[in-house]
Design a protein around this motif. Sequence first.
Motif, PDB file in Angstrom:
ATOM      1  N   LYS A  75      -7.109  -5.334   6.838  1.00  0.00           N
ATOM      2  CA  LYS A  75      -5.680  -5.075   6.891  1.00  0.00           C
ATOM      3  C   LYS A  75      -5.254  -4.801   8.329  1.00  0.00           C
ATOM      4  O   LYS A  75      -6.040  -4.377   9.149  1.00  0.00           O
ATOM      5  CB  LYS A  75      -5.313  -3.867   6.016  1.00  0.00           C
ATOM      6  N   ASP A  76      -4.004  -5.041   8.588  1.00  0.00           N
ATOM      7  CA  ASP A  76      -3.385  -4.707   9.860  1.00  0.00           C
ATOM      8  C   ASP A  76      -3.624  -3.221  10.134  1.00  0.00           C
ATOM      9  O   ASP A  76      -3.477  -2.406   9.227  1.00  0.00           O
ATOM     10  CB  ASP A  76      -1.888  -5.007   9.733  1.00  0.00           C
ATOM     11  N   PRO A  77      -4.006  -2.855  11.364  1.00  0.00           N
ATOM     12  CA  PRO A  77      -4.250  -1.430  11.646  1.00  0.00           C
ATOM     13  C   PRO A  77      -3.065  -0.525  11.291  1.00  0.00           C
ATOM     14  O   PRO A  77      -3.249   0.651  11.007  1.00  0.00           O
ATOM     15  CB  PRO A  77      -4.522  -1.410  13.150  1.00  0.00           C
ATOM     16  N   ALA A  78      -1.859  -1.054  11.254  1.00  0.00           N
ATOM     17  CA  ALA A  78      -0.698  -0.247  10.866  1.00  0.00           C
ATOM     18  C   ALA A  78      -0.800   0.194   9.405  1.00  0.00           C
ATOM     19  O   ALA A  78      -0.162   1.160   9.002  1.00  0.00           O
ATOM     20  CB  ALA A  78       0.589  -1.038  11.091  1.00  0.00           C
ATOM     21  N   ALA A  79      -1.593  -0.524   8.600  1.00  0.00           N
ATOM     22  CA  ALA A  79      -1.737  -0.188   7.179  1.00  0.00           C
ATOM     23  C   ALA A  79      -2.783   0.893   6.952  1.00  0.00           C
ATOM     24  O   ALA A  79      -2.909   1.392   5.857  1.00  0.00           O
ATOM     25  CB  ALA A  79      -2.098  -1.424   6.377  1.00  0.00           C
ATOM     26  N   LEU A  80      -3.539   1.231   7.996  1.00  0.00           N
ATOM     27  CA  LEU A  80      -4.542   2.284   7.853  1.00  0.00           C
ATOM     28  C   LEU A  80      -3.842   3.630   7.884  1.00  0.00           C
ATOM     29  O   LEU A  80      -2.802   3.763   8.495  1.00  0.00           O
ATOM     30  CB  LEU A  80      -5.567   2.193   8.977  1.00  0.00           C
ATOM     31  N   PRO A  81      -4.334   4.666   7.312  1.00  0.00           N
ATOM     32  CA  PRO A  81      -5.523   4.749   6.478  1.00  0.00           C
ATOM     33  C   PRO A  81      -5.241   4.297   5.055  1.00  0.00           C
ATOM     34  O   PRO A  81      -4.159   3.784   4.766  1.00  0.00           O
ATOM     35  CB  PRO A  81      -5.852   6.246   6.526  1.00  0.00           C
ATOM     36  N   TYR A  82      -6.180   4.555   4.195  1.00  0.00           N
ATOM     37  CA  TYR A  82      -6.058   4.163   2.794  1.00  0.00           C
ATOM     38  C   TYR A  82      -4.756   4.687   2.192  1.00  0.00           C
ATOM     39  O   TYR A  82      -4.355   5.819   2.429  1.00  0.00           O
ATOM     40  CB  TYR A  82      -7.251   4.703   2.002  1.00  0.00           C
ATOM     41  N   ASN A  83      -4.132   3.845   1.401  1.00  0.00           N
ATOM     42  CA  ASN A  83      -2.869   4.170   0.746  1.00  0.00           C
ATOM     43  C   ASN A  83      -3.089   4.027  -0.758  1.00  0.00           C
ATOM     44  O   ASN A  83      -3.531   2.974  -1.217  1.00  0.00           O
ATOM     45  CB  ASN A  83      -1.812   3.182   1.249  1.00  0.00           C
ATOM     46  N   PRO A  84      -2.775   5.033  -1.570  1.00  0.00           N
ATOM     47  CA  PRO A  84      -2.995   4.913  -3.016  1.00  0.00           C
ATOM     48  C   PRO A  84      -2.110   3.846  -3.664  1.00  0.00           C
ATOM     49  O   PRO A  84      -2.327   3.502  -4.820  1.00  0.00           O
ATOM     50  CB  PRO A  84      -2.684   6.312  -3.549  1.00  0.00           C
ATOM     51  N   ASN A  85      -1.151   3.300  -2.922  1.00  0.00           N
ATOM     52  CA  ASN A  85      -0.297   2.229  -3.452  1.00  0.00           C
ATOM     53  C   ASN A  85      -0.825   0.835  -3.129  1.00  0.00           C
ATOM     54  O   ASN A  85      -0.153  -0.160  -3.397  1.00  0.00           O
ATOM     55  CB  ASN A  85       1.135   2.378  -2.923  1.00  0.00           C
ATOM     56  N   PHE A  86      -2.022   0.737  -2.529  1.00  0.00           N
ATOM     57  CA  PHE A  86      -2.617  -0.571  -2.270  1.00  0.00           C
ATOM     58  C   PHE A  86      -2.904  -1.261  -3.601  1.00  0.00           C
ATOM     59  O   PHE A  86      -3.430  -0.651  -4.531  1.00  0.00           O
ATOM     60  CB  PHE A  86      -3.914  -0.455  -1.480  1.00  0.00           C
TER      61      PHE A  86
END
Length: 131
Positions: A75-86
């Motif tokens: 994923k794009d580093p902007a999407a880090l860290p883990y998101n429970p909505n992934f």
Amino acid sequence: MNAHGASGWTDVQSIAPPCAVEGLRATYAANGDVSVSWNPAKRADSYDVNFSADNGRSCQRMETGLAATSTTFTKDPAALPYNPNFLVAVQSRKDGMTNGWRNAPVEIEHSIAVVRRQTTATLSLTSHDGQ
């Protein structure tokens, strides 16, 4: 046969669409990699994979026409860290036909570190009778 007699044979073929994917699993690693796998779908010859960071309200196409039943993407580093909505979604394809999307939440990968320590001990024996 009908009231007007018999007609010639037609060259109509029945084509069955691919079955939906089953067993969809997705995990998120600490480095941002998302690993997705599923069981092969009957009559499918390829798959499309989508990713969503907002529980499916908007999606990004990660793979299209994938022949394998697994993929890993970062994923794009902007999407880090883990998101429970992934969320990931996969659909099967065959000869231009598709089956509906199957969705699965992206679970966080919990890795367990195993620490091994080597301990040494020294044993000394002393004789009580002076020998």
